[in-house]
Design an enzyme around this catalytic site. Structure first.
Site: not given
Ligand code: 8X3
Length: 236
Positions: A20, A135, A165-166
């Site tokens: 954006r 989420y 990913p963590g």
């Protein structure tokens, strides 16, 4: 996204930088030593994606790799206390944006008989932790969608990789806490998190495999985290 662009530029890739904020994209494009094209778009809005794709210069029209990186966590709250606008923003970006990008870019890959879609999911989609409700669910969606697409593509030259990913120290927590830098910093206190570069390296590695190899999923975490939300903290 910056880290991935830098690493992939090192592999000699021509890059379309889609997001954006034009100013950030231009800054990144200026530092890259490979041809790049800035494509301002909001993945939540199909018309904006279509306009950006339609405006691609001839030398960028054949997209071989799509990294679906746009995604965010907003808020960390009980279901009944969460802000519905935060939920909607996560659903629109993490889910609708990713499936729309994929739907619009995939046909060209299939037609040309080459392509690789890399979806950035999260360990939050694999392990549940309190207050990550929407989420985490959005990331579980990404992982499912990615692997369902992989199953559809079986036997075709179009590869699909889901990266999970963590905890990574990026703008993630600052965005999650609506710009509260102190609260974001607290998340990483006493922990050595992943860096954006660690995640970018997983993307790069999946991409550079020989054509007959499909890396389906990569889950990576800091050594101090397992599973999501459970971290060991060092004092001080
Ligand atoms: C973020 C990973 O473990 O911080 O996608 O929730 S975690």
């Amino acid at each position: 996204m910056r880290a991935a662009a830098r690493l992939l530029a090192g592999e000699g890739a021509k890059l379309i930088l889609g997001a954006r904020r034009e100013e950030r994209l231009q800054k990144l494009a200026a530092e890259l030593k490979v041809p790049s094209h800035v494509a301002v778009m909001d993945v939540r809005d199909e018309a904006s994606i279509r306009a950006a794709l339609d405006a691609l210069p001839a030398e960028f029209r054949e997209i071989d790799v799509l990294v679906n990186n746009a995604g965010l966590a907003l808020g960390l709250a009980n279901v009944e206390d969460a802000n519905p606008a935060d939920w909607q923003a996560m659903i629109d970006t993490n889910i609708v944006g990713l499936i729309t990008m994929t739907r619009l870019v995939l046909p060209g890959m299939k037609k040309r008989g080459r392509g690789h879609i890399v979806d950035i999911s999260s360990v939050a989609g694999n392990f549940h932790y309190p207050w990550a409700n929407v989420y985490g669910a959005s990331k579980a969606f990404v992982t499912y969608f990615s692997q369902a697409l992989r199953a559809e593509m079986v036997g075709s030259p179009v590869r699909v990789t889901n990266i999970e990913p963590g905890m990574a120290e990026t703008e993630f927590s600052e965005v999650r806490f609506h710009g509260d830098a102190a609260k974001a910093k607290e998340v990483y206190k006493g922990v050595t998190p992943l860096s954006a570069m660690d995640v970018a390296e997983a993307i790069r590695w999946a991409l550079v495999q020989p054509a007959h190899v499909n890396i389906s999923r990569i889950e990576l975490m800091p050594v101090m985290q397992a599973p999501a939300g459970i971290t060991v903290k060092r004092a001080g």
